[in-house]
Design a protein around this motif. Structure first.
Motif, short mmCIF file in Angstrom:
data_model
loop_
_atom_site.label_atom_id
_atom_site.label_comp_id
_atom_site.label_asym_id
_atom_site.label_seq_id
_atom_site.Cartn_x
_atom_site.Cartn_y
_atom_site.Cartn_z
N UNK A 40 4.64 21.06 22.79
CA UNK A 40 5.19 22.07 21.87
C UNK A 40 6.55 21.68 21.32
N UNK A 41 7.12 20.58 21.81
CA UNK A 41 8.38 20.12 21.22
C UNK A 41 8.21 19.78 19.74
N UNK A 42 7.00 19.36 19.36
CA UNK A 42 6.73 19.08 17.93
C UNK A 42 6.82 20.36 17.10
N UNK A 43 6.34 21.47 17.67
CA UNK A 43 6.41 22.74 16.95
C UNK A 43 7.87 23.17 16.77
N UNK A 44 8.68 22.94 17.77
CA UNK A 44 10.11 23.27 17.64
C UNK A 44 10.78 22.40 16.58
N UNK A 45 10.40 21.14 16.53
CA UNK A 45 10.92 20.25 15.49
C UNK A 45 10.48 20.74 14.11
N UNK A 46 9.22 21.15 13.98
CA UNK A 46 8.73 21.68 12.70
C UNK A 46 9.52 22.92 12.27
N UNK A 47 9.81 23.79 13.23
CA UNK A 47 10.59 25.00 12.92
C UNK A 47 11.99 24.64 12.45
N UNK A 83 6.03 7.90 19.44
CA UNK A 83 7.13 7.72 18.48
C UNK A 83 6.65 7.91 17.05
N UNK A 84 5.52 7.33 16.71
CA UNK A 84 4.98 7.49 15.35
C UNK A 84 4.66 8.95 15.05
N UNK A 85 4.17 9.68 16.05
CA UNK A 85 3.86 11.10 15.88
C UNK A 85 5.12 11.88 15.52
N UNK A 86 6.19 11.64 16.25
CA UNK A 86 7.44 12.39 15.99
C UNK A 86 8.08 11.94 14.68
N UNK A 87 8.08 10.64 14.42
CA UNK A 87 8.70 10.16 13.17
C UNK A 87 7.94 10.66 11.95
N UNK A 88 6.63 10.87 12.09
CA UNK A 88 5.86 11.45 10.99
C UNK A 88 6.39 12.85 10.67
N UNK A 89 6.74 13.62 11.71
CA UNK A 89 7.32 14.96 11.50
C UNK A 89 8.67 14.86 10.81
N UNK A 90 9.46 13.87 11.19
CA UNK A 90 10.77 13.69 10.55
C UNK A 90 10.63 13.26 9.09
N UNK A 91 9.44 12.81 8.70
CA UNK A 91 9.20 12.40 7.32
C UNK A 91 9.40 13.52 6.33
#
Length: 199
Positions: A40-47, A83-91
């Motif tokens: 769920x850290x990805x969801x927090x990054x998206x928010x 790493x690629x998953x998170x960097x995609x979010x930072x895109x």
């Protein structure tokens, strides 16, 4: 009473730290005192990204302060994928992203791998002679988003047991310092804590 119009900021920026993403079920830190929400850290990054994008004063840049993925990824052979998953979010960030390296970066990757990865954001440095580190194996740079303001991204692991081969001067110097001030058998455990804890 005078009603003054609000002043516009000189510049704005976003800050995020310890995303610590891993595609694993929630768990606890090593001392079992705090729950960790890996997926769920990805969801927090998206928010955070959504909030930055919807802000009236969109950030000109984002500071990602390290531990972008969790050390669990290394033992699972999933470091690159995570790493690629998170960097995609930072895109979808509203501005450029400056990456700082934390201990979890070094749990997952070698220094040379980090220097050649997308976590090396030194291409965003100011083009000035003082903006380049003295040695090519140090990750450090500076940038000025507005006149009179300077940000410095520093290599906090230059002298360290993490990311340095045991044969290097930086490793030996770090080991000497740790042995001088840390009585724990596990030198990764800070002084004054039980050596059974891991961080």
């Amino acid at each position: 009473m005078d009603h003054c119009p609000p002043e516009q900021p000189l510049f704005t920026f976003g800050v995020i730290a310890d995303v610590q993403y891993a595609d694993v079920d929630d768990g606890y830190n090593y001392s079992r005192t705090r729950k960790r929400y890996y997926r769920s850290s990805l969801e927090l990054l998206r928010k955070a990204q959504k909030r930055w994008s919807e802000s009236a004063a969109k950030p000109e840049f984002i500071l990602q302060l390290g531990d972008i993925i969790d050390g669990l990824n290394q033992s699972r052979g999933a470091s690159e994928l995570a790493l690629n998953t998170v960097l995609r979010e930072f895109g979808s960030s509203p501005g450029e992203v400056h990456h700082v390296w934390g201990n979890h970066e070094f749990y997952n990757f070698s220094r040379s791998a980090l220097l050649s990865s997308r976590l090396n954001s030194s291409s965003l440095a100011d083009c000035s002679p003082t903006g380049t580190p003295a040695r090519p194996d140090i990750y450090a740079y500076q940038f000025c988003p507005f006149p009179g303001f300077r940000f410095v991204v520093m290599d906090a692991y230059d002298i360290s047991l993490l990311g340095r081969p045991e044969s290097t001067e930086q490793y030996r110097s770090a080991l000497d310092q740790l042995k001088l001030y840390n009585n724990n058998e596990d030198l990764n455990c800070p002084p004054g804590t039980s050596s059974t804890l891991l961080f």
